[in-house]
Design an enzyme around this catalytic site. Structure first.
Site, PDB file in Angstrom:
ATOM      1  N   CYS A  29      63.186  16.080 -84.760  1.00 30.41           N
ATOM      2  CA  CYS A  29      64.181  14.970 -84.908  1.00 30.41           C
ATOM      3  C   CYS A  29      63.642  13.906 -84.146  1.00 30.41           C
ATOM      4  CB  CYS A  29      65.502  15.562 -84.249  1.00 30.41           C
ATOM      5  SG  CYS A  29      66.734  14.308 -84.162  1.00 30.41           S
ATOM      6  N   CYS A  32      66.027  12.582 -81.703  1.00 29.03           N
ATOM      7  CA  CYS A  32      65.980  13.301 -80.478  1.00 29.03           C
ATOM      8  C   CYS A  32      65.015  13.143 -79.378  1.00 29.03           C
ATOM      9  CB  CYS A  32      65.977  14.824 -80.841  1.00 29.03           C
ATOM     10  SG  CYS A  32      67.315  15.129 -81.887  1.00 29.03           S
TER      11      CYS A  32
END
Length: 103
Positions: A29, A32
Site C-alpha cells: 500500500c 501506508c
C-alpha cells in the site's frame, strides 16, 4: 511501534492505559508506506501515546473485526474502545493535531 497480532492484541491494545493508535497497513500500500515514517516520528515524540501496527495481510481476522475496508486505517482507542477512526494518509502536523485532541 509495537507489532500487534490477534494473540497479543488484548494485552497490547485493549488493556493499555491511555491513547493507543493502531495502524492497519500492508506492505503493498503506497499511502501506508508514506504514513509509516510519520507514525515512527510521532511515536518518538508523543510519549503519552502508544503506537501499534497491524499487517492486514497477516492479521485478516483483526482487520475484519475492526471493519477495515481501506488502508491505511488508524484506530484510535482508549480503554479498549474506539474513540476515532482515521482513514487515509495524513501529514505529520495534521495527524499530531488530531491525536492531541484525543489525549
Amino acid at each position: 511501534m509495537t507489532v500487534v497480532t490477534k494473540e497479543n492484541f488484548a494485552a497490547e491494545v485493549e488493556q493499555a492505559a491511555g491513547l493507543v493508535v493502531v495502524d492497519f497497513w500492508a506492505s503493498w500500500c503506497g499511502p501506508c508506506m508514506m504514513l509509516k515514517p510519520v507514525l515512527e516520528e510521532l511515536s518518538g515524540e508523543m510519549t503519552n501515546v502508544k503506537f501499534c501496527k497491524v499487517d492486514v495481510d497477516e492479521q485478516m481476522e483483526l482487520a475484519q473485526r475492526f471493519g477495515v475496508q481501506s488502508i491505511p486505517t488508524l484506530a484510535c482507542m482508549k480503554d479498549g474502545q474506539i474513540e476515532k477512526t482515521l482513514i487515509g494518509y495524513r501529514d505529520k502536523a495534521s495527524l499530531r493535531a488530531e491525536l492531541e485532541a484525543l489525549v
